[in-house]
Enzyme design. Sequence first.
Site, PDB file in Angstrom:
ATOM      1  N   TYR A 151       0.767  -1.250   0.000  1.00 43.12           N
ATOM      2  CA  TYR A 151       0.000   0.000   0.000  1.00 43.12           C
ATOM      3  C   TYR A 151       0.796   1.297   0.000  1.00 43.12           C
ATOM      4  O   TYR A 151       0.223   2.368  -0.180  1.00 43.12           O
ATOM      5  CB  TYR A 151      -1.001  -0.022   1.168  1.00 43.12           C
ATOM      6  CG  TYR A 151      -2.038  -1.118   0.969  1.00 43.12           C
ATOM      7  CD1 TYR A 151      -2.996  -0.991  -0.019  1.00 43.12           C
ATOM      8  CD2 TYR A 151      -2.012  -2.282   1.714  1.00 43.12           C
ATOM      9  CE1 TYR A 151      -3.923  -2.002  -0.255  1.00 43.12           C
ATOM     10  CE2 TYR A 151      -2.933  -3.294   1.494  1.00 43.12           C
ATOM     11  CZ  TYR A 151      -3.879  -3.147   0.508  1.00 43.12           C
ATOM     12  OH  TYR A 151      -4.784  -4.148   0.264  1.00 43.12           O
ATOM     13  N   PHE A 446      -9.443  -4.881  10.165  1.00 43.00           N
ATOM     14  CA  PHE A 446     -10.670  -4.682   9.384  1.00 43.00           C
ATOM     15  C   PHE A 446     -10.370  -4.774   7.901  1.00 43.00           C
ATOM     16  O   PHE A 446      -9.219  -4.821   7.510  1.00 43.00           O
ATOM     17  CB  PHE A 446     -11.354  -3.350   9.731  1.00 43.00           C
ATOM     18  CG  PHE A 446     -10.569  -2.111   9.381  1.00 43.00           C
ATOM     19  CD1 PHE A 446     -10.634  -1.543   8.103  1.00 43.00           C
ATOM     20  CD2 PHE A 446      -9.761  -1.491  10.323  1.00 43.00           C
ATOM     21  CE1 PHE A 446      -9.925  -0.398   7.795  1.00 43.00           C
ATOM     22  CE2 PHE A 446      -9.064  -0.331  10.010  1.00 43.00           C
ATOM     23  CZ  PHE A 446      -9.136   0.204   8.749  1.00 43.00           C
TER      24      PHE A 446
HETATM   25  C1  ACO Z   1      -6.913  -3.629   3.025  1.00 41.01           C
HETATM   26  C2  ACO Z   1      -6.903  -5.099   2.690  1.00 41.01           C
HETATM   27  O1  ACO Z   1      -7.919  -5.632   2.341  1.00 41.01           O
HETATM   28  S1  ACO Z   1      -5.457  -5.960   2.783  1.00 41.01           S
HETATM   29  C3  ACO Z   1      -5.698  -7.425   1.825  1.00 41.01           C
HETATM   30  C4  ACO Z   1      -4.969  -7.483   0.509  1.00 41.01           C
HETATM   31  N1  ACO Z   1      -5.351  -8.726  -0.164  1.00 41.01           N
HETATM   32  C5  ACO Z   1      -4.714  -9.910   0.012  1.00 41.01           C
HETATM   33  O2  ACO Z   1      -3.692 -10.006   0.673  1.00 41.01           O
HETATM   34  C6  ACO Z   1      -5.354 -11.108  -0.663  1.00 41.01           C
HETATM   35  C7  ACO Z   1      -4.364 -11.850  -1.588  1.00 41.01           C
HETATM   36  N2  ACO Z   1      -3.776 -10.948  -2.593  1.00 41.01           N
HETATM   37  C8  ACO Z   1      -4.494 -10.414  -3.623  1.00 41.01           C
HETATM   38  O3  ACO Z   1      -5.704 -10.574  -3.711  1.00 41.01           O
HETATM   39  C9  ACO Z   1      -3.748  -9.608  -4.677  1.00 41.01           C
HETATM   40  O4  ACO Z   1      -2.480 -10.167  -4.846  1.00 41.01           O
HETATM   41  C10 ACO Z   1      -3.595  -8.107  -4.357  1.00 41.01           C
HETATM   42  C11 ACO Z   1      -4.964  -7.483  -4.095  1.00 41.01           C
HETATM   43  C12 ACO Z   1      -2.714  -7.891  -3.135  1.00 41.01           C
HETATM   44  C13 ACO Z   1      -2.915  -7.404  -5.546  1.00 41.01           C
HETATM   45  O5  ACO Z   1      -3.784  -7.452  -6.669  1.00 41.01           O
HETATM   46  P1  ACO Z   1      -3.234  -7.288  -8.166  1.00 41.01           P
HETATM   47  O6  ACO Z   1      -4.409  -6.971  -9.032  1.00 41.01           O
HETATM   48  O7  ACO Z   1      -2.392  -8.441  -8.523  1.00 41.01           O
HETATM   49  O8  ACO Z   1      -2.316  -5.993  -8.062  1.00 41.01           O
HETATM   50  P2  ACO Z   1      -1.924  -5.049  -9.297  1.00 41.01           P
HETATM   51  O9  ACO Z   1      -1.679  -5.859 -10.519  1.00 41.01           O
HETATM   52  O10 ACO Z   1      -2.905  -3.938  -9.425  1.00 41.01           O
HETATM   53  O11 ACO Z   1      -0.553  -4.465  -8.771  1.00 41.01           O
HETATM   54  C14 ACO Z   1      -0.362  -3.100  -8.487  1.00 41.01           C
HETATM   55  C15 ACO Z   1       1.022  -2.931  -7.931  1.00 41.01           C
HETATM   56  O12 ACO Z   1       1.121  -3.594  -6.676  1.00 41.01           O
HETATM   57  C16 ACO Z   1       2.183  -4.560  -6.703  1.00 41.01           C
HETATM   58  N3  ACO Z   1       1.723  -5.685  -5.898  1.00 41.01           N
HETATM   59  C17 ACO Z   1       0.572  -6.350  -6.044  1.00 41.01           C
HETATM   60  N4  ACO Z   1       0.479  -7.296  -5.101  1.00 41.01           N
HETATM   61  C18 ACO Z   1       1.560  -7.206  -4.336  1.00 41.01           C
HETATM   62  C19 ACO Z   1       2.022  -7.918  -3.209  1.00 41.01           C
HETATM   63  N5  ACO Z   1       1.311  -8.927  -2.691  1.00 41.01           N
HETATM   64  N6  ACO Z   1       3.189  -7.562  -2.682  1.00 41.01           N
HETATM   65  C20 ACO Z   1       3.912  -6.551  -3.211  1.00 41.01           C
HETATM   66  N7  ACO Z   1       3.522  -5.841  -4.299  1.00 41.01           N
HETATM   67  C21 ACO Z   1       2.369  -6.170  -4.842  1.00 41.01           C
HETATM   68  C22 ACO Z   1       2.365  -4.881  -8.153  1.00 41.01           C
HETATM   69  O13 ACO Z   1       3.653  -5.386  -8.397  1.00 41.01           O
HETATM   70  C23 ACO Z   1       2.103  -3.544  -8.789  1.00 41.01           C
HETATM   71  O14 ACO Z   1       3.250  -2.734  -8.619  1.00 41.01           O
HETATM   72  P3  ACO Z   1       3.530  -1.412  -9.502  1.00 41.01           P
HETATM   73  O15 ACO Z   1       2.272  -1.052 -10.216  1.00 41.01           O
HETATM   74  O16 ACO Z   1       3.937  -0.380  -8.514  1.00 41.01           O
HETATM   75  O17 ACO Z   1       4.622  -1.817 -10.424  1.00 41.01           O
END
Ligand code: ACO
Length: 446
Positions: A151, A446
């Site tokens: 984030y 949350f």
């Molecule tokens: C507030 C909350 O709800 S916290 C919960 C977060 N969700 C989870 O942990 C559930 C499991 N994870 C997921 O569902 C997914 O991997 C998510 C939501 C974390 C990321 O979704 P994606 O659609 O793959 O991310 P997206 O392609 O938009 O990536 C955006 C950026 O974040 C980065 N990113 C995405 N996931 C991660 C991660 N797990 N760790 C580090 N960087 C990440 C990408 O590399 C990208 O970087 P950049 O644009 O700066 O080069």
Amino acid sequence: MTADARLLPVDSESTAALAATGLRYGLVDTTDRTAFAAWDQADSRGFHEGRLSEQTIDANFANLAYRRTTGVWDDTIPDAAVPVATVSTWVAELTVPGPAIVPAWAVSSVTVAATHRRRGIARALMEGELRTAAAADVPLAILTASEATIYGRYGYAPATTVATLEVDRRRVTWAGLTPTGRVHFVEPASARSIVEEISARAVRRIPGEIDRWGGRFDQHFGLIAPDSDRGRSIRTARYDDADGTAQGVVAFRLVEQDPDIIRLEVEHFTATTDDAYAGLWKFLLEHDLVTSIRARHRSIDEPLPLLLADRRAVRWSEVEDFLWVRVLDPIATLESRRYGSAGRLDLEITDALGFAAGRFRLEVAADGSASVTRVSSVPDAGTDAAAAATATLSLPVNQLGAIFLGGIRPTVLAAAALIAADSPETLALADRLFAAERAPHLSIVF
Ligand SMILES: CC(=O)SCCNC(=O)CCNC(=O)[C@H](O)C(C)(C)COP(=O)(O)OP(=O)(O)OC[C@H]1O[C@@H](n2cnc3c(N)ncnc32)[C@H](O)[C@@H]1OP(=O)(O)O
């Protein structure tokens, strides 16, 4: 600010970005149980949890329908009714130093299906929600993060810390104040009937806490599935002060790891006074046969060790970042709290997404209240002598979120080269200004 954030349309820029990749971004009709159930199952799958039971969906449908519930759908997949991405948001009340309350755009349930990850869906959702929040005049956004690496890129930074606390009960001798009230065992439904009012008072004392919703108490008290093993294992107790007014509630369960090792797991702990805090802890520690007591998401400045003869009976682990803050409107955000001392400080804020960028002057009166104005980023010493002379802190918006609740000192961030000051005196001033009356603490995920 809008009265009902739930009904605001999804952001047009993100809608267009997702549509360009064949995806549909929209709101879930949370009065439609079928649509909500598909979203709820996608959320659970996204967090690698099991399929939800109808009972759990019913509870979520009843408890979470007030939230702004968004999804992304891929109409080309076999099960096209189930979204491939989820987010839910709502306007929470965040306690800030003072204490005072500020509306905050709470972000939760961020998931993207494993089949659709790393193609920009989360970015579209996160940025879209920030634009919607800013348009609704909500001054900041907050979340708790599953991973610390996700984030920062959207302007969030950790503003509070939590820890797991474990007490070796065999080493405990109570040496603290004698509580003036009494603890009573009550049934979970009885505790549930009084906890909302007690919790509302408790969270308003502590910077970093947010107002609660009913479903969270149901979870803590085992009331979503009261006949399940977990539901039946939950015990609840109430603390009444000397006048008989309820001032605290605790929920816990006993976990037998071995006949000689019984752990008491604290599921919920609310105390509105120091007396209730001491009374409930003393009660938990007085459970014979129990070897240890474990409580998660506790504050790092708990007084508990100071109430025991042997303070090393308390051990801390899992010390982690917890509440993440993203400032959208520096003026409304900074004016919402009280400050640790009087003074004037300019904040030169950078923000890749634009919301909070600029130079802002924070002027704190003797009573700790602040007024904040936007000033020119390139002060002309001839026409703006005050700007040229004002102590200046330069920082990205993330770090403004980090220091906002007083959970980390600007000096520490400067030592890590995350912020810069025009002099050591400016850093010392920033430390004094942003100091809070207690370490900020959020005690729920949350
Ligand atoms: C507030 C909350 O709800 S916290 C919960 C977060 N969700 C989870 O942990 C559930 C499991 N994870 C997921 O569902 C997914 O991997 C998510 C939501 C974390 C990321 O979704 P994606 O659609 O793959 O991310 P997206 O392609 O938009 O990536 C955006 C950026 O974040 C980065 N990113 C995405 N996931 C991660 C991660 N797990 N760790 C580090 N960087 C990440 C990408 O590399 C990208 O970087 P950049 O644009 O700066 O080069």
